[in-house]
Write a protein that holds these residues in place. Structure first.
Motif, short mmCIF file in Angstrom:
data_model
loop_
_atom_site.label_atom_id
_atom_site.label_comp_id
_atom_site.label_asym_id
_atom_site.label_seq_id
_atom_site.Cartn_x
_atom_site.Cartn_y
_atom_site.Cartn_z
N ILE A 148 0.87 -1.18 0.00
CA ILE A 148 0.00 0.00 0.00
C ILE A 148 0.90 1.22 0.00
CG2 ILE A 148 -1.92 1.17 1.14
CD1 ILE A 148 -2.19 -1.56 2.78
N LEU A 149 0.76 2.04 -1.01
CA LEU A 149 1.62 3.22 -1.17
C LEU A 149 0.80 4.35 -1.77
CD1 LEU A 149 4.44 4.46 -0.95
CD2 LEU A 149 4.97 3.48 -3.19
N LYS A 150 0.71 5.44 -1.02
CA LYS A 150 -0.12 6.58 -1.43
C LYS A 150 -1.55 6.10 -1.66
CE LYS A 150 3.58 9.49 -3.27
NZ LYS A 150 4.07 10.26 -4.44
N ASN A 151 -2.10 6.36 -2.85
CA ASN A 151 -3.50 5.98 -3.11
C ASN A 151 -3.60 4.70 -3.93
OD1 ASN A 151 -2.53 7.06 -5.52
ND2 ASN A 151 -4.54 7.84 -6.13
N LYS A 152 -2.54 3.88 -3.92
CA LYS A 152 -2.55 2.67 -4.74
C LYS A 152 -2.30 1.43 -3.90
CE LYS A 152 -1.22 4.76 -9.16
NZ LYS A 152 -0.28 4.74 -10.31
N ILE A 153 -2.90 0.34 -4.35
CA ILE A 153 -2.73 -0.98 -3.74
C ILE A 153 -2.13 -1.90 -4.79
CG2 ILE A 153 -3.91 -2.93 -2.65
CD1 ILE A 153 -6.23 -0.78 -2.12
N PHE A 154 -1.05 -2.55 -4.43
CA PHE A 154 -0.38 -3.47 -5.35
C PHE A 154 -0.45 -4.88 -4.74
CE2 PHE A 154 1.52 0.70 -5.60
CZ PHE A 154 1.65 0.95 -6.96
N ALA A 155 -1.00 -5.82 -5.47
CA ALA A 155 -1.09 -7.20 -4.98
C ALA A 155 -0.50 -8.13 -6.04
CB ALA A 155 -2.53 -7.57 -4.68
N MET A 156 0.34 -9.06 -5.59
CA MET A 156 0.95 -10.01 -6.51
C MET A 156 0.92 -11.41 -5.91
SD MET A 156 4.26 -7.99 -8.11
CE MET A 156 4.69 -6.98 -6.68
N ALA A 157 0.60 -12.40 -6.74
CA ALA A 157 0.64 -13.80 -6.34
C ALA A 157 1.87 -14.44 -6.96
CB ALA A 157 -0.63 -14.52 -6.80
N TYR A 158 2.73 -15.02 -6.13
CA TYR A 158 4.01 -15.54 -6.59
C TYR A 158 4.01 -17.04 -6.85
CZ TYR A 158 6.08 -11.07 -5.16
OH TYR A 158 6.40 -9.75 -5.04
N LYS A 159 2.99 -17.75 -6.36
CA LYS A 159 2.98 -19.20 -6.52
C LYS A 159 2.13 -19.58 -7.72
CE LYS A 159 2.40 -23.46 -3.86
NZ LYS A 159 2.03 -24.05 -2.55
N GLY A 160 2.62 -20.55 -8.51
CA GLY A 160 1.89 -20.96 -9.70
C GLY A 160 1.96 -19.87 -10.76
N LYS A 161 0.84 -19.63 -11.40
CA LYS A 161 0.79 -18.56 -12.42
C LYS A 161 0.92 -17.21 -11.73
CE LYS A 161 -2.18 -18.93 -15.74
NZ LYS A 161 -3.45 -18.93 -16.51
N HIS A 162 1.87 -16.40 -12.19
CA HIS A 162 2.09 -15.10 -11.57
C HIS A 162 0.98 -14.14 -11.97
CE1 HIS A 162 6.20 -16.86 -11.50
NE2 HIS A 162 6.23 -16.28 -10.32
N LEU A 163 0.27 -13.65 -10.97
CA LEU A 163 -0.85 -12.75 -11.18
C LEU A 163 -0.66 -11.50 -10.34
CD1 LEU A 163 -3.78 -15.34 -10.93
CD2 LEU A 163 -2.78 -14.43 -13.02
N ILE A 166 -3.29 -3.86 -9.73
CA ILE A 166 -3.07 -2.53 -9.16
C ILE A 166 -4.43 -1.86 -9.02
CG2 ILE A 166 -2.02 -0.26 -9.45
CD1 ILE A 166 0.15 -1.55 -11.12
N ILE A 167 -4.75 -1.44 -7.82
CA ILE A 167 -6.01 -0.74 -7.56
C ILE A 167 -5.68 0.68 -7.16
CG2 ILE A 167 -8.13 -0.69 -6.20
CD1 ILE A 167 -7.72 -3.68 -5.67
N GLU A 168 -6.24 1.62 -7.87
CA GLU A 168 -6.03 3.04 -7.57
C GLU A 168 -7.30 3.61 -6.97
OE1 GLU A 168 -4.52 7.16 -9.80
OE2 GLU A 168 -4.53 5.23 -10.86
N SER A 169 -7.27 3.84 -5.67
CA SER A 169 -8.45 4.34 -4.96
C SER A 169 -8.03 4.89 -3.61
CB SER A 169 -9.49 3.23 -4.77
OG SER A 169 -10.50 3.63 -3.85
#
Length: 204
Positions: A148-163, A166-169
């Motif tokens: 969580i940085l400023k007004n953005k949320i960054f989520a990443m899945a590292y296992k299996g298929k990398h997904l 980015i949510i800007e809110s």
């Protein structure tokens, strides 16, 4: 089945009738359009979401995180450190961007897991300030990252298929920041001694 040909004049008449009906619908729509605009403009903030897939796209997320780093900001982060280093270390991204993340005067609070107990400390030349709490991986066996940085949320899945997403809110970032603060307080009883102090993933 028997088909009878119609007069072209009748076909023309039917087309004109359909055109007239469409024009009436268009007029009706134009009458309510100002109200629709008003509802749209007053509906509040609408989150902007972008989805990513694959190793290379994870680099795009990391680069956008680094673009937001500037003096005085605070980053909140939950991360599976081993997975992070395996992915971005292999791609060369960590070394590429570490000047930015090491030498900018900003603050990170980080909850992390790792199987590697050897964690190097920052030297005095590093300006970034990191508070970290290492969680027992046996109790928290997740494989991903939430930043969580400023007004953005960054989520990443590292296992299996990398997904990734980015949510800007402003509202959602504020909500998750509060939830992180609760997790930070609760993690104090789980935190292991190696998780204290000032550090950064992969510092050499």
């Amino acid at each position: 089945r028997l088909f009878l040909a119609e007069s072209p004049d009748k076909l023309s008449s039917r087309v004109r009738m359909e055109i007239t009906a469409l024009e009436e619908k268009l007029c009706s729509f134009k009458r309510v359009l100002p109200d629709l605009h008003s509802l749209y403009d007053t509906s509040g903030e609408r989150p902007r979401m972008r989805f990513f897939e694959g190793e290379e796209s994870m680099l795009s997320i990391l680069e956008e995180v680094h673009e937001l780093i500037e003096p005085g900001v605070e980053m909140r982060q939950i991360i599976a450190l081993d997975d992070y280093l395996n992915l971005f270390g292999d791609l060369g991204a960590h070394d590429k961007h570490k000047t930015k993340i090491f030498e900018t005067d900003y603050h990170i609070r980080q909850l992390y897991t790792t199987k590697d107990l050897k964690k190097d400390r920052y030297t005095e030349k590093h300006r970034v300030k990191i508070e970290s709490r290492r969680l027992p991986i046996e109790q928290f066996p997740f494989h991903g990252e939430l930043t969580i940085l400023k007004n953005k949320i960054f989520a990443m899945a590292y296992k299996g298929k990398h997904l990734g997403v980015i949510i800007e809110s402003e509202q959602l970032a504020s909500l998750l920041s509060v939830m992180f603060d609760l997790a930070w307080q609760g993690a104090e009883k789980h935190a292991m001694p190696e998780g204290s102090g000032v550090r950064h993933p992969g510092t050499k």
